[in-house]
Design an enzyme around this catalytic site. Structure first.
Site, PDB file in Angstrom:
ATOM      1  N   GLU A  41      64.452   0.341   7.445  1.00  0.00           N
ATOM      2  CA  GLU A  41      64.843   0.459   6.040  1.00  0.00           C
ATOM      3  C   GLU A  41      63.590   0.472   5.170  1.00  0.00           C
ATOM      4  O   GLU A  41      62.612  -0.192   5.447  1.00  0.00           O
ATOM      5  CB  GLU A  41      65.719  -0.735   5.651  1.00  0.00           C
ATOM      6  N   LYS A 113      73.300   3.405   1.786  1.00  0.00           N
ATOM      7  CA  LYS A 113      73.703   2.014   2.024  1.00  0.00           C
ATOM      8  C   LYS A 113      74.891   1.645   1.142  1.00  0.00           C
ATOM      9  O   LYS A 113      74.864   1.846  -0.078  1.00  0.00           O
ATOM     10  CB  LYS A 113      72.513   1.101   1.737  1.00  0.00           C
ATOM     11  N   CYS A 154      70.831  -2.516   7.036  1.00  0.00           N
ATOM     12  CA  CYS A 154      70.515  -3.895   6.706  1.00  0.00           C
ATOM     13  C   CYS A 154      71.743  -4.743   6.370  1.00  0.00           C
ATOM     14  O   CYS A 154      72.499  -5.114   7.263  1.00  0.00           O
ATOM     15  CB  CYS A 154      69.488  -3.927   5.571  1.00  0.00           C
TER      16      CYS A 154
END
Length: 284
Positions: A41, A113, A154
């Site tokens: 990320e 995300k 994440c």
């Protein structure tokens, strides 16, 4: 069998330096025979100062990481998955966007995300991703021919419904590139990733940021490749750069799902919210 690699970085504040690191490590992975390579990320930059950060943002077609990744994928003949980088959306907001390039250098898909890291930690760290980033709305699974790949980034790892949906759609490899904080990583990184592998009968590949960054934050490292039974096949160090490898037998995903068919056995259910018990115990 396919050979995969996860690249652990300690990205700084300047994309020009980070792209050089990415290129060097991607070449190392490809030279060792990896046909799928994942970066962490925020490969492009980790920069807490919003004013400075805004000056380095670019739209996708002009982003230095995206452009170089496509060129590298074509040159090396690999699938190159930029775990994520910050992309200017044109509306004043930013996308935390993963990009997958195919062996001809074509952009195969992107993933933004979905879950924003809006938390206050015990050590005084406070994060509000939603103040700058626009969350994604779409889960993604892509068929690469040798395997189906599902996407996450994440903080998404804490939302098992996302991974369950991708597994039900056929994903045999789940990806979780990350920049986990040191505090949360020490507590939860390994157990969360192993759980996502076990409960979905899937491989998990999680390239991570690791170490003390130029902007002052500290990330947990420990990039991981995990098999569908929850066994760790490869692990990176706590801090600093590393390239980790594993050979994946994709049939192991089908075998794990046959042994523990929880995806197939899942049932819908109703939830009843019962009234509070009277003090002193049950009432008649």
């Amino acid at each position: 069998m396919i050979k995969v690699a996860a690249i652990q970085m300690c990205s700084g504040t300047q994309p020009e330096r980070n792209v050089q690191t990415m290129e060097r490590m991607v070449r190392e992975a490809a030279a060792a025979g990896a046909t799928y390579v994942q970066t962490p990320e925020m490969t492009g930059a980790l920069q807490r100062d919003r004013a400075i950060f805004s000056t380095i943002l670019r739209e996708q077609e002009n982003d230095i990481i995206a452009c170089r990744a496509g060129e590298l994928a074509a040159e090396l003949g690999i699938y190159l998955h930029v775990g994520s980088t910050a992309i200017a959306r044109g509306d004043g907001k930013i996308a935390n966007r993963g990009l997958l390039f195919d062996p001809k250098g074509r952009l195969a898909t992107t993933y933004d995300k979905i879950h924003m890291f809006d938390v206050d930690l015990d050590n005084g760290e406070s994060w509000r991703e939603s103040s700058a980033y626009t969350p994604g709305k779409d889960a993604r699974v892509i068929d690469l021919g040798f395997a189906r790949l599902g996407f996450a980034i994440c903080y998404d790892v804490r939302f098992p419904a996302l991974f369950r949906a991708e597994a039900v759609a056929g994903a045999e490899i789940l990806t979780v590139p990350a920049a986990f904080t040191r505090q949360t990583g020490e507590a939860h990184w390994h157990v969360l990733l192993r759980a996502r592998a076990i409960e979905n009968g899937a491989f998990v590949i999680a390239a991570a940021q690791g170490g003390l960054h130029e902007d002052g934050r500290e990330t947990y490292g420990h990039s991981l490749i995990i098999d569908p039974w929850g066994r760790i096949l490869a692990e990176g160090p706590e801090a600093g750069e590393a390239v980790i490898f594993a050979e994946l037998d994709i049939s192991a995903s089908r075998a794990a799902r046959a042994r523990i068919p929880n995806l197939k056995n899942a049932r819908d259910f109703n939830l009843d919210m019962l009234p509070a018990l009277a003090k002193g115990g049950l009432t008649a």
